[in-house]
Motif scaffolding. Structure first.
Motif, PDB file in Angstrom:
ATOM      1  N   LEU A 271       0.828  -1.204   0.000  1.00 53.14           N
ATOM      2  CA  LEU A 271       0.000   0.000   0.000  1.00 53.14           C
ATOM      3  C   LEU A 271       0.863   1.255   0.000  1.00 53.14           C
ATOM      4  O   LEU A 271       0.531   2.247  -0.622  1.00 53.14           O
ATOM      5  CB  LEU A 271      -0.923  -0.006   1.221  1.00 53.14           C
ATOM      6  N   THR A 272       1.987   1.204   0.707  1.00 54.27           N
ATOM      7  CA  THR A 272       2.897   2.347   0.690  1.00 54.27           C
ATOM      8  C   THR A 272       3.430   2.598  -0.715  1.00 54.27           C
ATOM      9  O   THR A 272       3.509   3.727  -1.179  1.00 54.27           O
ATOM     10  CB  THR A 272       4.066   2.093   1.655  1.00 54.27           C
ATOM     11  N   ALA A 273       3.765   1.541  -1.432  1.00 57.21           N
ATOM     12  CA  ALA A 273       4.267   1.693  -2.800  1.00 57.21           C
ATOM     13  C   ALA A 273       3.195   2.207  -3.734  1.00 57.21           C
ATOM     14  O   ALA A 273       3.445   3.021  -4.613  1.00 57.21           O
ATOM     15  CB  ALA A 273       4.799   0.354  -3.302  1.00 57.21           C
TER      16      ALA A 273
ATOM     17  N   LEU B  75     -15.111  -7.253   6.967  1.00 55.66           N
ATOM     18  CA  LEU B  75     -14.673  -6.321   5.926  1.00 55.66           C
ATOM     19  C   LEU B  75     -14.652  -6.969   4.549  1.00 55.66           C
ATOM     20  O   LEU B  75     -15.193  -6.429   3.584  1.00 55.66           O
ATOM     21  CB  LEU B  75     -13.289  -5.773   6.265  1.00 55.66           C
ATOM     22  N   VAL B  76     -14.040  -8.149   4.448  1.00 52.99           N
ATOM     23  CA  VAL B  76     -13.999  -8.823   3.154  1.00 52.99           C
ATOM     24  C   VAL B  76     -15.397  -9.256   2.737  1.00 52.99           C
ATOM     25  O   VAL B  76     -15.781  -9.156   1.562  1.00 52.99           O
ATOM     26  CB  VAL B  76     -13.039 -10.019   3.207  1.00 52.99           C
ATOM     27  N   GLU B  77     -16.173  -9.710   3.687  1.00 56.84           N
ATOM     28  CA  GLU B  77     -17.551 -10.120   3.374  1.00 56.84           C
ATOM     29  C   GLU B  77     -18.367  -8.924   2.882  1.00 56.84           C
ATOM     30  O   GLU B  77     -19.123  -9.025   1.907  1.00 56.84           O
ATOM     31  CB  GLU B  77     -18.192 -10.720   4.620  1.00 56.84           C
ATOM     32  N   ALA B  78     -18.191  -7.780   3.561  1.00 52.94           N
ATOM     33  CA  ALA B  78     -18.914  -6.575   3.129  1.00 52.94           C
ATOM     34  C   ALA B  78     -18.455  -6.129   1.747  1.00 52.94           C
ATOM     35  O   ALA B  78     -19.256  -5.693   0.912  1.00 52.94           O
ATOM     36  CB  ALA B  78     -18.712  -5.455   4.140  1.00 52.94           C
TER      37      ALA B  78
ATOM     38  N   VAL C 144      -6.536   0.980  -1.398  1.00 54.64           N
ATOM     39  CA  VAL C 144      -6.753  -0.016  -0.353  1.00 54.64           C
ATOM     40  C   VAL C 144      -7.798  -1.042  -0.791  1.00 54.64           C
ATOM     41  O   VAL C 144      -7.643  -2.258  -0.595  1.00 54.64           O
ATOM     42  CB  VAL C 144      -7.174   0.664   0.955  1.00 54.64           C
ATOM     43  N   VAL C 145      -8.878  -0.598  -1.407  1.00 52.14           N
ATOM     44  CA  VAL C 145      -9.928  -1.515  -1.871  1.00 52.14           C
ATOM     45  C   VAL C 145      -9.358  -2.487  -2.896  1.00 52.14           C
ATOM     46  O   VAL C 145      -9.603  -3.701  -2.835  1.00 52.14           O
ATOM     47  CB  VAL C 145     -11.107  -0.717  -2.470  1.00 52.14           C
ATOM     48  N   ASP C 146      -8.578  -1.963  -3.858  1.00 50.17           N
ATOM     49  CA  ASP C 146      -8.017  -2.853  -4.876  1.00 50.17           C
ATOM     50  C   ASP C 146      -7.021  -3.847  -4.270  1.00 50.17           C
ATOM     51  O   ASP C 146      -6.924  -4.983  -4.721  1.00 50.17           O
ATOM     52  CB  ASP C 146      -7.339  -2.024  -5.976  1.00 50.17           C
ATOM     53  N   TRP C 147      -6.285  -3.408  -3.257  1.00 51.66           N
ATOM     54  CA  TRP C 147      -5.360  -4.343  -2.627  1.00 51.66           C
ATOM     55  C   TRP C 147      -6.123  -5.459  -1.901  1.00 51.66           C
ATOM     56  O   TRP C 147      -5.725  -6.620  -1.949  1.00 51.66           O
ATOM     57  CB  TRP C 147      -4.462  -3.614  -1.638  1.00 51.66           C
TER      58      TRP C 147
ATOM     59  N   LEU D 173      -9.459   4.307 -11.156  1.00 48.62           N
ATOM     60  CA  LEU D 173     -10.839   3.837 -11.163  1.00 48.62           C
ATOM     61  C   LEU D 173     -11.124   2.973 -12.390  1.00 48.62           C
ATOM     62  O   LEU D 173     -11.878   1.998 -12.320  1.00 48.62           O
ATOM     63  CB  LEU D 173     -11.798   5.035 -11.127  1.00 48.62           C
ATOM     64  N   ALA D 174     -10.509   3.343 -13.527  1.00 54.40           N
ATOM     65  CA  ALA D 174     -10.725   2.553 -14.740  1.00 54.40           C
ATOM     66  C   ALA D 174     -10.115   1.162 -14.612  1.00 54.40           C
ATOM     67  O   ALA D 174     -10.661   0.179 -15.136  1.00 54.40           O
ATOM     68  CB  ALA D 174     -10.141   3.294 -15.944  1.00 54.40           C
ATOM     69  N   ARG D 175      -8.976   1.068 -13.917  1.00 50.10           N
ATOM     70  CA  ARG D 175      -8.315  -0.221 -13.757  1.00 50.10           C
ATOM     71  C   ARG D 175      -8.888  -1.038 -12.596  1.00 50.10           C
ATOM     72  O   ARG D 175      -8.590  -2.228 -12.479  1.00 50.10           O
ATOM     73  CB  ARG D 175      -6.827  -0.014 -13.485  1.00 50.10           C
ATOM     74  N   SER D 176      -9.653  -0.421 -11.746  1.00 44.24           N
ATOM     75  CA  SER D 176     -10.084  -1.057 -10.501  1.00 44.24           C
ATOM     76  C   SER D 176     -10.921  -2.312 -10.750  1.00 44.24           C
ATOM     77  O   SER D 176     -11.664  -2.415 -11.733  1.00 44.24           O
ATOM     78  CB  SER D 176     -10.889  -0.057  -9.664  1.00 44.24           C
ATOM     79  N   LYS D 177     -10.799  -3.265  -9.811  1.00 49.02           N
ATOM     80  CA  LYS D 177     -11.602  -4.490  -9.860  1.00 49.02           C
ATOM     81  C   LYS D 177     -12.948  -4.307  -9.184  1.00 49.02           C
ATOM     82  O   LYS D 177     -13.739  -5.251  -9.117  1.00 49.02           O
ATOM     83  CB  LYS D 177     -10.838  -5.624  -9.180  1.00 49.02           C
ATOM     84  N   ALA D 178     -13.207  -3.107  -8.685  1.00 47.24           N
ATOM     85  CA  ALA D 178     -14.490  -2.802  -8.042  1.00 47.24           C
ATOM     86  C   ALA D 178     -15.234  -1.764  -8.868  1.00 47.24           C
ATOM     87  O   ALA D 178     -14.646  -1.027  -9.660  1.00 47.24           O
ATOM     88  CB  ALA D 178     -14.262  -2.281  -6.627  1.00 47.24           C
ATOM     89  N   SER D 179     -16.529  -1.716  -8.696  1.00 47.44           N
ATOM     90  CA  SER D 179     -17.346  -0.657  -9.294  1.00 47.44           C
ATOM     91  C   SER D 179     -17.672   0.346  -8.197  1.00 47.44           C
ATOM     92  O   SER D 179     -17.877  -0.025  -7.040  1.00 47.44           O
ATOM     93  CB  SER D 179     -18.632  -1.242  -9.891  1.00 47.44           C
ATOM     94  N   TRP D 180     -17.729   1.610  -8.566  1.00 49.99           N
ATOM     95  CA  TRP D 180     -17.813   2.675  -7.567  1.00 49.99           C
ATOM     96  C   TRP D 180     -19.121   3.442  -7.705  1.00 49.99           C
ATOM     97  O   TRP D 180     -19.540   3.793  -8.797  1.00 49.99           O
ATOM     98  CB  TRP D 180     -16.631   3.623  -7.725  1.00 49.99           C
ATOM     99  N   GLU D 181     -19.717   3.718  -6.567  1.00 47.92           N
ATOM    100  CA  GLU D 181     -20.984   4.460  -6.516  1.00 47.92           C
ATOM    101  C   GLU D 181     -20.763   5.717  -5.686  1.00 47.92           C
ATOM    102  O   GLU D 181     -20.782   5.671  -4.452  1.00 47.92           O
ATOM    103  CB  GLU D 181     -22.076   3.601  -5.887  1.00 47.92           C
ATOM    104  N   PRO D 182     -20.514   6.857  -6.338  1.00 50.43           N
ATOM    105  CA  PRO D 182     -20.219   8.081  -5.580  1.00 50.43           C
ATOM    106  C   PRO D 182     -21.480   8.729  -5.018  1.00 50.43           C
ATOM    107  O   PRO D 182     -22.560   8.672  -5.625  1.00 50.43           O
ATOM    108  CB  PRO D 182     -19.579   8.985  -6.633  1.00 50.43           C
TER     109      PRO D 182
END
Length: 526
Positions: free
Chosen positions: A9-11, A32-35, A99-102, A153-162
């Protein structure tokens, strides 16, 4: 596990620091992982900025179960001039995204669908620019962060809802009465403020930043044309200042360049061009008109003295002196309308007199609290006033005066408008000079007119004898009629008569030689 998580995460985020709650191992494998996988994980972030230092804090937690959370405090990287509340808002979003992607990479590397993560924050501009489809440009504020965040955000493995949540509601409402989202926003805001006093980090290159601009091994947050121009042009400009003795290093440090830059940008384009030409002296004065081949004399049209750009406001012709008095009286009245400290007004007008007579300004004429500013302006030079180079000490003195009167006027705006008036004063003197240049009061035109009139008198005195019959009629009119013609017409009349008289005399020369040989043969004997 905590140390293993901290390193990647630091990197990813650029030397940010992370805190972990108790039993974080259990939380990762539990709620956390379940959520996260079930689409119930929330990311709340906020930023803090003060005195060129920015920080942010983000927390990831499920909608229920606030005890299981990840807290990410971080400093906003970048130069002091890059810092802003907006930049701090963006870095909080980027840290939470990493953090989410990690987490997904560690606990669900083969997940086929993208889990939903809800983002909430009070920075509406940060949300809008991050999730907008509008194109970003390198000149845009915080370009490096906005572009990196969009790429992440484009590379992320999650979808985001702002979503947007109003911040700082705890200032007017008890914390216990706030909504769940508002409480979480207050928490990250407090963490960011607390963290702001701890870290100082360089502007590192972000993991998803595709291209970066470095100046002196320091990454820039955006492509700033003004900064690049300054780096390229300022060394050459300083060299010319030294060679021409225009601006000394001491004068450069005393000048209020910020107000001058603002004043120049707000002046009309024509006045901007005129100012830049006259500051370096390369303008349409007599000195350069001769050098450029436009004139044969470098004389001032008002007084006849040698004319360079410094002579224009110093010209002692009666008409120029009268114009100077009109402009300085107008400046005096303007200073009164702007609630200027009477002592500052007196000092500035005294310094302005030094443009025409350097012996006039005396530091004994100003009170003690203004003498430092008076010396500072003398270091810059009296001519500097007409070129917009005002001492940086005047605005603070004016601010003290306004505060003593309980006035809400801006001393910064006062300095900007004062520079307008000073530059326009010099411009009005130039306009007056041009009016004289094209009028009968022009000293050069008066000399030309006198020379042409003398030539006309000579032609009338010689009579029509040596002129062709067609041209003899030009001398049959009254002499006063020709002398009353405009200068251009008189010059053409004189040029034509002289040319015809010369040509007629040359045509008669062979006949005169033959007659001379006939009547004086002895002069031509072998």
């Amino acid at each position: 596990m905590c140390s293993q998580l901290l390193q990647p995460l630091t990197a990813l985020t650029g030397a940010h620091t992370f805190q972990w709650t108790d039993k974080c191992e259990k939380a990762f494998k539990g709620r956390l992982v379940e959520a996260l996988l079930s689409g119930h994980l929330c990311l709340i972030s906020d930023g803090s900025y003060k005195r060129d230092l920015g920080t942010a804090a983000a927390q990831l937690l499920p909608r229920k179960g606030e005890k299981d959370r990840i807290i990410v405090p971080c400093q906003t990287p970048g130069l002091p001039q890059d810092q802003s509340a907006y930049r701090s808002e963006l870095i909080g979003l980027l840290a939470g995204n990493m953090v989410v992607d990690w987490l997904l990479h560690q606990w669900a590397p083969t997940l086929q669908s993208k889990p939903r993560v809800r983002i909430a924050r009070d920075g509406f501009s940060a949300l809008l620019n991050t999730f907008s489809d509008n194109r970003v440009t390198p000149q845009q504020a915080q370009f490096d962060l906005v572009s990196s965040l969009r790429e992440a955000l484009a590379r992320s493995k999650a979808s985001w809802e702002p979503s947007h949540v109003y911040g700082h509601l705890d200032h007017a409402t008890p914390f216990s009465s706030l909504s769940w989202w508002s409480k979480r926003n207050v928490e990250v805001d407090n963490w960011a403020v607390a963290y702001r006093h701890q870290l100082i980090a360089p502007n590192a290159r972000f993991f998803t930043e595709l291209a970066a601009l470095y100046i002196g091994d320091v990454k820039q947050s955006r492509l700033d044309p003004d900064y690049i121009q300054e780096l390229v042009a300022l060394p050459a400009l300083r060299k010319r200042w030294r060679e021409k003795l225009t601006v000394t290093p001491e004068a450069e440090s005393e000048t209020d360049w910020t107000s001058l830059a603002r004043a120049m940008r707000s002046l009309p384009a024509g006045v901007q061009r005129w100012t830049t030409k006259h500051v370096v002296g390369m303008c349409g004065v007599g000195k350069f008109k001769v050098r450029w081949g436009y004139d044969t004399s470098a004389a001032c049209p008002c007084c006849g003295e040698f004319e360079d750009h410094l002579h224009v406001p110093r010209c002692m012709a009666p008409s120029t002196s009268a114009e100077w008095d009109r402009q300085t009286v107008a400046l005096d009245l303007w200073l009164d309308t702007q609630v200027t400290d009477p002592a500052i007004k007196h000092a500035l007008l005294s310094l302005l007199k030094g443009v025409r007579d350097p012996s006039l300004p005396s530091i004994r004429m100003v009170p003690g609290q203004l003498r430092s500013a008076f010396r500072s302006q003398q270091c810059i030079g009296y001519q500097g006033l007409l070129e917009g180079r005002l001492s940086r000490q005047w605005a603070p003195l004016q601010e003290e005066y306004l505060q003593s009167r309980g006035s809400q006027r801006s001393p910064t705006l006062w300095a900007l408008c004062l520079l307008h008036q000073l530059i326009l004063l010099g411009f009005q003197l130039w306009e007056h000079r041009n009016l004289v240049q094209h009028s009968e009061d022009n000293v050069q035109l008066q000399e030309r007119s006198q020379q042409v009139n003398n030539g006309i008198h000579n032609q009338f005195d010689m009579g029509p004898t040596d002129l062709p019959k067609v041209v003899q009629r030009m001398l049959s009119v009254r002499r006063r009629t020709v002398l009353n013609k405009p200068l251009v017409d008189r010059e053409e009349w004189l040029k034509l008569v002289r040319m015809e008289r010369t040509a007629y005399r040359r045509a008669l020369a062979p006949q005169r030689r033959i007659l001379h040989r006939f009547f004086h043969p002895a002069d031509h004997s072998p």
